[in-house]
Design an enzyme around this catalytic site. Sequence first.
Site, PDB file in Angstrom:
ATOM      1  N   HIS A 141       0.806  -1.089  -0.076  1.00  0.00           N
ATOM      2  CA  HIS A 141      -0.176  -0.081   0.100  1.00  0.00           C
ATOM      3  C   HIS A 141       1.157   1.169   0.029  1.00  0.00           C
ATOM      4  O   HIS A 141       1.668   1.426   0.979  1.00  0.00           O
ATOM      5  CB  HIS A 141      -0.935   0.014   1.499  1.00  0.00           C
ATOM      6  N   GLY A 156       2.821   5.126   4.317  1.00  0.00           N
ATOM      7  CA  GLY A 156       2.094   6.071   5.486  1.00  0.00           C
ATOM      8  C   GLY A 156       0.642   5.540   5.568  1.00  0.00           C
ATOM      9  O   GLY A 156       0.173   4.650   4.764  1.00  0.00           O
ATOM     10  N   SER A 158      -3.455   5.584   5.794  1.00  0.00           N
ATOM     11  CA  SER A 158      -4.262   6.366   4.855  1.00  0.00           C
ATOM     12  C   SER A 158      -4.657   7.769   5.330  1.00  0.00           C
ATOM     13  O   SER A 158      -4.805   8.161   6.641  1.00  0.00           O
ATOM     14  CB  SER A 158      -5.728   5.528   4.885  1.00  0.00           C
ATOM     15  N   GLY A 159      -4.788   8.740   4.362  1.00  0.00           N
ATOM     16  CA  GLY A 159      -5.087   9.936   4.602  1.00  0.00           C
ATOM     17  C   GLY A 159      -3.826  10.779   4.984  1.00  0.00           C
ATOM     18  O   GLY A 159      -4.018  12.160   5.313  1.00  0.00           O
ATOM     19  N   VAL A 160      -2.560  10.364   5.018  1.00  0.00           N
ATOM     20  CA  VAL A 160      -1.519  11.111   5.477  1.00  0.00           C
ATOM     21  C   VAL A 160      -1.017  12.194   4.124  1.00  0.00           C
ATOM     22  O   VAL A 160      -0.361  12.866   4.545  1.00  0.00           O
ATOM     23  CB  VAL A 160      -0.234  10.276   5.728  1.00  0.00           C
ATOM     24  N   GLY A 161      -1.517  11.932   3.146  1.00  0.00           N
ATOM     25  CA  GLY A 161      -1.114  12.654   2.008  1.00  0.00           C
ATOM     26  C   GLY A 161      -0.309  12.225   0.706  1.00  0.00           C
ATOM     27  O   GLY A 161       0.350  12.969   0.168  1.00  0.00           O
ATOM     28  N   LYS A 162      -0.284  11.151   0.661  1.00  0.00           N
ATOM     29  CA  LYS A 162       0.779  10.092   0.011  1.00  0.00           C
ATOM     30  C   LYS A 162       0.473  10.854  -1.626  1.00  0.00           C
ATOM     31  O   LYS A 162       1.043  11.321  -2.458  1.00  0.00           O
ATOM     32  CB  LYS A 162       0.621   8.963  -0.058  1.00  0.00           C
ATOM     33  N   SER A 163      -0.983  10.610  -1.990  1.00  0.00           N
ATOM     34  CA  SER A 163      -1.559  10.907  -3.431  1.00  0.00           C
ATOM     35  C   SER A 163      -1.422  12.383  -3.706  1.00  0.00           C
ATOM     36  O   SER A 163      -0.986  12.627  -4.826  1.00  0.00           O
ATOM     37  CB  SER A 163      -2.908  10.306  -3.422  1.00  0.00           C
ATOM     38  N   GLU A 205      -6.178   8.517  -7.333  1.00  0.00           N
ATOM     39  CA  GLU A 205      -7.447   8.724  -6.350  1.00  0.00           C
ATOM     40  C   GLU A 205      -7.128   9.996  -5.514  1.00  0.00           C
ATOM     41  O   GLU A 205      -6.199   9.938  -4.705  1.00  0.00           O
ATOM     42  CB  GLU A 205      -8.044   7.773  -5.471  1.00  0.00           C
ATOM     43  N   ARG A 246      17.366  14.966  13.034  1.00  0.00           N
ATOM     44  CA  ARG A 246      17.559  16.140  12.475  1.00  0.00           C
ATOM     45  C   ARG A 246      18.719  16.330  11.924  1.00  0.00           C
ATOM     46  O   ARG A 246      19.144  17.152  11.301  1.00  0.00           O
ATOM     47  CB  ARG A 246      17.458  17.261  13.527  1.00  0.00           C
TER      48      ARG A 246
END
Length: 313
Positions: A141, A156, A158-163, A205, A246
């Site tokens: 995924h 990551g 779902s909803g983390v902003g990959k797409s 998507e 860091r």
Amino acid sequence: MGNAIKLKNLIRDNRIVHVVQGAQYISEKEIVVSDIYRPGLELTGYFDFYPQQRIQLLGRTEISYAARLDHESLVRVFTKLCTPETPCFFVSRSLPVPHELKEAADKAQIPILSSPESTTYVASILTEYLRERLAVRDTIHGVFIEVKGLGILLTGDSGVGKSETALGLIRRGHRLIADDRVDVYQKDVETVMGEPPQILKHLMEIRGIGIINAMDLFGVGAVKNRANIQLVIKLVNWDNKANYDRLGFEESKRDICNVEVPQITIPVKVGRNMEDIIEVAAMNFRAKKMGYNATSAFDDNLTTLIAQNSREN
């Protein structure tokens, strides 16, 4: 039986392959191993370790030796070479196929193929083709993109902003390979490949918009069918209590199909330009591969400064 590939697909996908005889038997034949075999010892009558499941490749050496054998010997040898497990015989350099082999193969319902190319070239092309298609596959995924020529797998929750991040990178001229699901397979001991499932090819998507076709919107230069996965970037939601790397000293790996791929973790929060960060991550990774390591340079500078201060004191 495990993975298998149809012989008809091998013929369809490789223009160097021509059918000499047995076209009616091709649809029934499958190949289950990627190794190619040249039956030299078998022509002398030694069959103790005959790998009958492999494609049997005959080059100039085998055909020349066969020409020295009498008819009875050839009939005996070629009959033993033809087993139910043998997918096909392959003759390189468009060499003449011995009549005895044609008769034995036809009786055993085994196709004979040919190519004008050299034996070494044929073996190389067929082996690479079969290894790719017979490799053990898995699905991950994530979103797979090519940034500055580097294959980067974004993972990551779902909803983390990959797409959305990938969409921004595509608009900057980088290329989409797969969105949401990535089919992966091992090409060799150091290389793992990624490609999209056929049903999701070129599609993305985007929440709030739905399904888009990246090639239709951004052109053929915005997509790619497959690439080597060289870096994994794990996107995580920002946590004020977390201790993120860091300086770049922490190095981690992710095992993908028995290949260790470098992985870095990047926190996501409002205000961070993820496209810029991933582009820089790609450039920094490439610089490290070329021997330019900013973290090591900082460590050397720090060590030098400490030593100078120690001498002054």
